[in-house]
Design a protein around this motif. Structure first.
Motif, short mmCIF file in Angstrom:
data_model
loop_
_atom_site.label_atom_id
_atom_site.label_comp_id
_atom_site.label_asym_id
_atom_site.label_seq_id
_atom_site.Cartn_x
_atom_site.Cartn_y
_atom_site.Cartn_z
N VAL A 228 0.86 -1.18 0.00
CA VAL A 228 0.00 0.00 0.00
C VAL A 228 0.90 1.23 0.00
N GLN A 229 0.67 2.13 -0.96
CA GLN A 229 1.45 3.35 -1.06
C GLN A 229 0.52 4.55 -1.07
N CYS A 230 0.83 5.53 -0.28
CA CYS A 230 0.00 6.72 -0.14
C CYS A 230 0.10 7.59 -1.39
N ALA A 231 -1.04 8.03 -1.89
CA ALA A 231 -1.07 8.89 -3.07
C ALA A 231 -0.83 10.35 -2.71
N LYS A 232 -0.74 10.66 -1.42
CA LYS A 232 -0.56 12.05 -0.98
C LYS A 232 0.90 12.34 -0.65
N LYS A 246 -0.13 17.61 5.30
CA LYS A 246 -1.11 18.62 4.94
C LYS A 246 -1.17 18.87 3.43
N THR A 247 -0.03 18.75 2.76
CA THR A 247 0.03 18.99 1.32
C THR A 247 0.48 17.73 0.59
N ALA A 248 0.06 17.61 -0.66
CA ALA A 248 0.44 16.46 -1.48
C ALA A 248 1.78 16.69 -2.16
N THR A 249 2.47 15.60 -2.44
CA THR A 249 3.76 15.64 -3.13
C THR A 249 3.61 15.10 -4.55
N CYS A 250 4.22 15.78 -5.50
CA CYS A 250 4.14 15.34 -6.88
C CYS A 250 4.91 14.04 -7.06
N SER A 251 4.27 13.04 -7.61
CA SER A 251 4.91 11.74 -7.80
C SER A 251 5.89 11.74 -8.97
#
Length: 312
Positions: A228-232, A246-251
């Motif tokens: 399981v890998q977090c999309a955020k 709090k903020t998402a990281t660009c993959s």
């Protein structure tokens, strides 16, 4: 005055041959003319070998060495390998029906879930026709027999070749476990990619088969990692719903100011940057996206996740 030039190996040239016409040159020219006349006479007396042409044979040998692949004409000249063609053509007797109406009648008549009938491929054709392709002759005949009860449609078998070998192995139904874990979105909004949880024996069988018959189509099967890998935050072991960031990281570029959809580096076809490899000191091998199977960090976590699964 023009003259044709002939080079003959092994004979020295004489500068006076064209200027003074010396006796030595005369003797050489006479000897050459006599030798060439003998060669011409000998060639005329020797009948050519039927069906042989030295220049053509050399050209063909050179072609095979430089271009071993057959040309289009050579490939077309060979007799094609017969392929199985277990195909049914289904049409409606009602002129108001469309291909979708015929397809619905087929689904009701076959009922693949109860009958176990297998349709490898289905497509709509002109004039309200639906083409059903089966992998074996037995499947084709079973489907044809089930649709004969529907009087509103007409079923015809296309010209079929010899069926391939077909083998089924028994499965102990008491040991079978099939459960839908979740569904992944597909590019087509009307489709999805279901992820199933299977018992070890069924998991092995599915991977060996590579293809499954579902409804009126044949779909591919792939092994899904339990990781399981977090999309955020792009971390492992949790999902986006419980992520504490709090903020998402660009993959794609590991930047926290935007997400994958708005990544400028991706739109300009620049090299990606994996956030997990970069943070774990593997900067020289971080030229991939965070969800890529090439990621060394992901491979390590995947091995840990798989160690908790009973594959046999």
């Amino acid at each position: 005055m023009s003259a044709n030039v002939l080079t003959v190996p092994g004979i020295q040239s004489c500068k006076s041959i064209c200027m003074s016409n010396c006796s030595r040159c005369k003797k050489k020219m006479e000897a050459m003319s006599s030798a060439m006349k003998t060669m011409r006479d000998k060639r005329a007396q020797t009948p050519p070998t039927p069906g042989r042409n030295l220049e053509r044979e050399l050209a063909e040998a050179h072609k095979k060495l430089t271009n071993p692949k057959p040309s289009y004409a050579e490939a077309a000249a060979k007799s094609p390998t017969p392929q199985p063609n277990h195909t049914l053509i289904v049409s409606s007797k009602d002129k108001t029906h469309t291909g979708e109406h015929v397809l619905q009648i087929i689904r009701e008549a076959i009922d693949t879930k109860k009958s176990g009938a297998k349709v490898e491929r289905v497509r709509k054709a002109r004039n309200q026709k639906v083409i059903l392709k089966c992998s074996t002759k037995e499947d084709m005949e079973a489907i044809q027999n089930k649709m004969r009860s529907r009087k509103e449609i007409k079923v015809e078998a296309a010209k079929a070749a010899n069926p391939p070998a077909h083998h089924e192995r028994d499965i102990n139904l008491k040991e079978v476990t099939i459960r839908v874990r979740y569904r992944k979105r597909a590019r087509n909004q009307l489709q999805c990619h279901p992820v199933l949880e299977l018992s070890p024996s069924v998991h092995k069988r599915f991977l060996e088969a590579g293809k499954l018959y579902i409804d009126l189509q044949k779909v591919a099967v792939y092994d899904q990692s339990p990781l399981v890998q977090c999309a955020k935050c792009l971390g492992f072991g949790h999902t986006k719903a419980v992520c504490g960031e709090k903020t998402a990281t660009c993959s794609y570029c590991a930047d926290k100011t935007h997400e994958w959809e708005k990544c400028p580096r991706r739109k300009q076809n620049e090299e990606p940057k994996c956030k997990n490899c970069w943070e774990n000191g593997i900067k020289t091998e971080a030229n991939h996206e965070a969800f890529s199977n090439k990621c060394k960090v992901r491979q390590k976590w995947d091995e840990i996740a798989r160690s908790r699964i009973a594959y046999c």
